[in-house]
Design a protein around this motif. Sequence first.
Motif, PDB file in Angstrom:
ATOM      1  N   VAL A  54       1.089  -1.253  -0.138  1.00 48.12           N
ATOM      2  CA  VAL A  54       0.170   0.164  -0.352  1.00 48.12           C
ATOM      3  C   VAL A  54       1.202   1.281  -0.232  1.00 48.12           C
ATOM      4  CG1 VAL A  54      -1.410   1.421   1.176  1.00 48.12           C
ATOM      5  CG2 VAL A  54      -2.004  -1.056   1.046  1.00 48.12           C
ATOM      6  N   GLY A  55       0.470   2.454  -0.866  1.00 48.33           N
ATOM      7  CA  GLY A  55       1.356   3.223  -0.633  1.00 48.33           C
ATOM      8  C   GLY A  55       1.109   4.235  -2.149  1.00 48.33           C
ATOM      9  N   TYR A  56       1.284   5.348  -2.445  1.00 47.46           N
ATOM     10  CA  TYR A  56       1.367   6.518  -3.138  1.00 47.46           C
ATOM     11  C   TYR A  56       1.847   7.198  -4.184  1.00 47.46           C
ATOM     12  CZ  TYR A  56       2.555   9.446   0.375  1.00 47.46           C
ATOM     13  OH  TYR A  56       3.143  10.701   1.420  1.00 47.46           O
ATOM     14  N   GLY A  57       1.985   7.923  -4.989  1.00 41.95           N
ATOM     15  CA  GLY A  57       2.586   8.619  -6.252  1.00 41.95           C
ATOM     16  C   GLY A  57       3.461   7.591  -7.015  1.00 41.95           C
ATOM     17  N   THR A  58       4.139   8.589  -7.857  1.00 46.13           N
ATOM     18  CA  THR A  58       4.849   8.263  -9.121  1.00 46.13           C
ATOM     19  C   THR A  58       6.529   8.985  -9.271  1.00 46.13           C
ATOM     20  OG1 THR A  58       4.377  10.506 -10.039  1.00 46.13           O
ATOM     21  CG2 THR A  58       2.925   8.531 -10.495  1.00 46.13           C
ATOM     22  N   ASN A  59       6.828   7.982 -10.148  1.00 46.22           N
ATOM     23  CA  ASN A  59       8.283   8.317 -10.303  1.00 46.22           C
ATOM     24  C   ASN A  59       9.090   7.751  -8.927  1.00 46.22           C
ATOM     25  OD1 ASN A  59      10.507   8.708 -12.228  1.00 46.22           O
ATOM     26  ND2 ASN A  59      10.820  10.969 -10.825  1.00 46.22           N
ATOM     27  N   THR A 109      22.002   3.654 -14.471  1.00 46.56           N
ATOM     28  CA  THR A 109      21.891   3.161 -15.521  1.00 46.56           C
ATOM     29  C   THR A 109      20.499   1.468 -15.119  1.00 46.56           C
ATOM     30  OG1 THR A 109      23.509   1.691 -15.590  1.00 46.56           O
ATOM     31  CG2 THR A 109      24.359   3.715 -16.536  1.00 46.56           C
ATOM     32  N   THR A 110      20.925   1.427 -14.151  1.00 49.48           N
ATOM     33  CA  THR A 110      19.532   0.302 -14.021  1.00 49.48           C
ATOM     34  C   THR A 110      18.506   0.317 -13.452  1.00 49.48           C
ATOM     35  OG1 THR A 110      21.101  -0.923 -12.748  1.00 49.48           O
ATOM     36  CG2 THR A 110      21.196  -1.789 -15.228  1.00 49.48           C
ATOM     37  N   ARG A 111      18.453   2.686 -13.120  1.00 52.69           N
ATOM     38  CA  ARG A 111      17.362   2.451 -11.731  1.00 52.69           C
ATOM     39  C   ARG A 111      15.793   2.125 -12.286  1.00 52.69           C
ATOM     40  NH1 ARG A 111      17.147   8.602 -11.538  1.00 52.69           N
ATOM     41  NH2 ARG A 111      14.672   8.597 -10.743  1.00 52.69           N
ATOM     42  N   PHE A 112      15.147   1.807 -11.743  1.00 55.02           N
ATOM     43  CA  PHE A 112      13.714   1.827 -12.286  1.00 55.02           C
ATOM     44  C   PHE A 112      12.736   2.248 -11.109  1.00 55.02           C
ATOM     45  CE2 PHE A 112      16.146  -2.129 -14.193  1.00 55.02           C
ATOM     46  CZ  PHE A 112      15.816  -2.188 -15.120  1.00 55.02           C
ATOM     47  N   THR A 113      12.018   3.129 -11.797  1.00 57.15           N
ATOM     48  CA  THR A 113      11.126   3.366 -11.079  1.00 57.15           C
ATOM     49  C   THR A 113       9.397   3.158 -10.852  1.00 57.15           C
ATOM     50  OG1 THR A 113      10.347   5.540 -13.218  1.00 57.15           O
ATOM     51  CG2 THR A 113      12.337   5.882 -11.088  1.00 57.15           C
ATOM     52  N   PHE A 114       8.632   3.150 -10.201  1.00 58.50           N
ATOM     53  CA  PHE A 114       7.494   2.553  -9.948  1.00 58.50           C
ATOM     54  C   PHE A 114       6.923   3.964 -10.270  1.00 58.50           C
ATOM     55  CE2 PHE A 114       3.474   0.781  -7.424  1.00 58.50           C
ATOM     56  CZ  PHE A 114       3.778  -0.124  -8.684  1.00 58.50           C
ATOM     57  N   ALA A 115       5.183   3.525 -10.736  1.00 57.52           N
ATOM     58  CA  ALA A 115       4.336   4.553 -10.319  1.00 57.52           C
ATOM     59  C   ALA A 115       2.979   3.687  -9.685  1.00 57.52           C
ATOM     60  CB  ALA A 115       3.737   5.118 -11.696  1.00 57.52           C
ATOM     61  N   TYR A 116       2.505   4.387  -8.952  1.00 57.51           N
ATOM     62  CA  TYR A 116       1.020   3.162  -8.140  1.00 57.51           C
ATOM     63  C   TYR A 116      -0.154   4.094  -9.324  1.00 57.51           C
ATOM     64  CZ  TYR A 116       2.907   1.834  -4.039  1.00 57.51           C
ATOM     65  OH  TYR A 116       3.590   1.028  -3.160  1.00 57.51           O
ATOM     66  N   LEU A 117      -1.047   2.429  -9.418  1.00 52.31           N
ATOM     67  CA  LEU A 117      -2.872   3.333  -9.966  1.00 52.31           C
ATOM     68  C   LEU A 117      -3.251   3.760  -9.332  1.00 52.31           C
ATOM     69  CD1 LEU A 117      -2.220   0.557 -13.206  1.00 52.31           C
ATOM     70  CD2 LEU A 117      -1.169   3.015 -13.406  1.00 52.31           C
ATOM     71  N   PRO A 118      -4.048   4.816  -9.656  1.00 50.58           N
ATOM     72  CA  PRO A 118      -5.095   5.229  -8.559  1.00 50.58           C
ATOM     73  C   PRO A 118      -6.349   3.925  -8.654  1.00 50.58           C
ATOM     74  CG  PRO A 118      -5.269   6.249 -10.751  1.00 50.58           C
ATOM     75  CD  PRO A 118      -4.144   5.613 -10.688  1.00 50.58           C
TER      76      PRO A 118
END
Length: 123
Positions: A81-86, A114-123
Motif C-alpha cells: 500500500v502506497g502512493y505516488g509516481t516516479n 543506468t539500471t534504475r527503475f521507477t514505479f508509479a501507483y495506479l489509482p
Amino acid sequence: GDSGVGKFRYLSPVVSGVNPLSARSGTQITVTGTNFGSTVAAIRLDFGWPLTLGGAATGVWSAGEYRMLIPDQKFVAQVPVGYGTNLNLLVNVNGQYQNETVAGGEGTVLTNTTTRFTFAYLP
C-alpha cells in the motif's frame, strides 16, 4: 560486537528488469537480475527513497509476500500500500542495495543509475 564484515560475503544485487512498472497496491510484481540469493528470506523490495539514501520524508514502502521463481535471478512480490509516481525501486539483499557504494557519514548513495527503475501507483 558485530563488525559487519560478514554481510559483504554477498555480492550486491543487480536488477535487470521489473514488471509491471505501474500497478495498484496488492498487484504481483516480478523482479529479474542477479545476486538475489537462493531464498527470499534476505530480500526486501523498497518503493521510494529510504531516508538513508537521501530520500524525502514522503515515505518508503516495502513489498510483501515474496516468492523466489529462479534462485538468484527472479522473484515476485506483492506491491505494498502506497502512493505516488516516479518512485525508485530498490532491491535490498542482506542489507545491500543494488549498485551501492557507502560514503562515510553520508549514508548510502547509488553510483550507477543506468539500471534504475521507477514505479508509479495506479489509482
